[in-house]
Design a protein around this motif. Structure first.
Motif: not given
Length: 119
Positions: A14-24
């Motif tokens: 979930f943290a990886q996914l949230a980080a991916s969205i933040r990066a976008d």
């Protein structure tokens, strides 16, 4: 929008996914008003549990980056605009850290420590 997770990483999915969205959002690929895919669609495309996606979405909601709206799903808020404004500064910082031979983990630790000291 391209969300990704690495199941072999020590970081929680979930943290990886949230980080991916933040990066976008930081890169300007997500703008205020954009809708994120449904949690079910993301879960299916990444091969993860829908609750993992919902956990990431809830974390981003708690940060104010997205709103979770009944019937409309997850919508990017105005909080994405400042992230995009910092993108060039972040790229420059990363380039300088690489030139100095710092690892991404060391750079992240320095940023976290500086952010906590400044608040």
């Amino acid at each position: 929008m391209f969300m990704k997770v690495d199941s072999s990483s020590d970081e929680r999915l979930f943290a990886q996914l949230a980080a991916s969205i933040r990066a976008d959002a930081a890169a300007g690929r997500l703008r205020p008003g954009d809708r994120l895919p449904s949690a079910r669609d993301v879960a299916e495309s990444l091969g993860v549990n829908v609750h993992t996606v919902l956990h990431a979405y809830q974390e981003l909601r708690d940060e104010g980056l997205i709103e979770l709206r009944r019937g409309r799903g997850a919508v990017v808020t105005e909080a994405a605009a400042p992230l995009a404004a910092l993108h060039a500064d972040i790229e420059a910082l990363v380039a300088k850290a690489k030139a100095l031979g710092l690892s991404p983990e060391t750079l992240a630790a320095c940023v976290r420590e500086t952010a906590h000291d400044s608040c």
